[in-house]
Design a protein around this motif. Sequence first.
Motif, PDB file in Angstrom:
ATOM      1  N   ARG A   1      -2.062  37.920  -4.088  1.00 53.45           N
ATOM      2  CA  ARG A   1      -1.654  36.745  -4.858  1.00 53.45           C
ATOM      3  C   ARG A   1      -2.509  35.606  -3.867  1.00 53.45           C
ATOM      4  NH1 ARG A   1       4.360  37.520  -3.177  1.00 53.45           N
ATOM      5  NH2 ARG A   1       3.473  38.680  -1.701  1.00 53.45           N
ATOM      6  N   GLY A   2      -3.409  35.919  -3.086  1.00 54.21           N
ATOM      7  CA  GLY A   2      -4.087  34.903  -2.570  1.00 54.21           C
ATOM      8  C   GLY A   2      -3.102  34.382  -1.421  1.00 54.21           C
ATOM      9  N   PRO A   3      -3.355  32.782  -1.148  1.00 56.99           N
ATOM     10  CA  PRO A   3      -2.658  32.254   0.022  1.00 56.99           C
ATOM     11  C   PRO A   3      -1.214  31.955  -0.406  1.00 56.99           C
ATOM     12  CG  PRO A   3      -4.729  30.956  -0.914  1.00 56.99           C
ATOM     13  CD  PRO A   3      -4.451  32.197  -1.644  1.00 56.99           C
ATOM     14  N   LEU A   4      -0.583  32.279   0.757  1.00 55.18           N
ATOM     15  CA  LEU A   4       0.952  32.068   0.454  1.00 55.18           C
ATOM     16  C   LEU A   4       1.601  30.905   0.939  1.00 55.18           C
ATOM     17  CD1 LEU A   4       2.074  36.104   0.970  1.00 55.18           C
ATOM     18  CD2 LEU A   4       1.550  34.646  -1.138  1.00 55.18           C
ATOM     19  N   ARG A   5       1.183  30.661   2.523  1.00 59.82           N
ATOM     20  CA  ARG A   5       1.882  29.472   3.103  1.00 59.82           C
ATOM     21  C   ARG A   5       0.856  29.359   4.302  1.00 59.82           C
ATOM     22  NH1 ARG A   5       5.572  33.368   4.843  1.00 59.82           N
ATOM     23  NH2 ARG A   5       5.641  33.427   6.928  1.00 59.82           N
TER      24      ARG A   5
ATOM     25  N   GLY B   1     -10.449  24.804   8.360  1.00 53.27           N
ATOM     26  CA  GLY B   1     -10.041  25.511   9.555  1.00 53.27           C
ATOM     27  C   GLY B   1      -8.657  25.809   9.678  1.00 53.27           C
ATOM     28  N   SER B   2      -7.684  25.354   8.593  1.00 51.83           N
ATOM     29  CA  SER B   2      -6.385  25.651   8.531  1.00 51.83           C
ATOM     30  C   SER B   2      -6.210  27.187   8.616  1.00 51.83           C
ATOM     31  CB  SER B   2      -5.526  24.930   7.577  1.00 51.83           C
ATOM     32  OG  SER B   2      -6.023  25.255   6.232  1.00 51.83           O
ATOM     33  N   ILE B   3      -5.123  27.725   9.098  1.00 56.52           N
ATOM     34  CA  ILE B   3      -4.650  29.258   9.050  1.00 56.52           C
ATOM     35  C   ILE B   3      -3.588  29.428   8.098  1.00 56.52           C
ATOM     36  CG2 ILE B   3      -3.755  31.205  10.849  1.00 56.52           C
ATOM     37  CD1 ILE B   3      -6.751  29.599  11.473  1.00 56.52           C
TER      38      ILE B   3
END
Length: 192
Positions: A166-170, A157-159
């Motif tokens: 590139r997908g998730p950055l931060r 559930g994190s944002i």
Amino acid sequence: MSTTTNVEQALDRFIERALSVQMEQSGRLPHQPYDPEWPSDCYQAPATPGQQTAWRPVRQCTASDLFERIGAALDQDIHPDIVSFYNRYWSDPLPARRSEGMLSLLQLWNPEDGERLRANLIGHALNQRRRKRPLSLFFACVEEDEDLFISLDNCNGSIWLESVRRGPLRQLDSSLAAFIDSLEPVATPDQE
């Protein structure tokens, strides 16, 4: 008897603040051309096709099986926060500001819009599987960069701020409710 989730409460607070900002800055609800082929409970009055018509976010009255069907298609349970987010209101996208810049919270205008969202979320999920990335579900667009979007990690559930390539950055926040509460609403411009 259903209970209100943290996400629903946060979204209620955001929309209340957004309507207040709208009235303070423009003195009226946002307007867009009335489209009888794309109906919504958001329209505040019937109009002739193409006539500028006031609209506002409106609570959804009936439960949808949209995310049950998405979960079945992906053979995976969908995080309840994203279900609460998309099942709370009928609305056009809602502009907001955060330290990262301007963004738009995606919303559903009507049930047919939900079917578009379903197809897009399933396509996104299948692309993530192909790239061996964990499932995330998008709920906001970053205005300054079409390659960036904001999503919920389906596992915890994190944002996250994500890039199409590139997908998730931060990580931006620990929960969707906290993220929504951190947003500053911006008046919704009229559409032509």
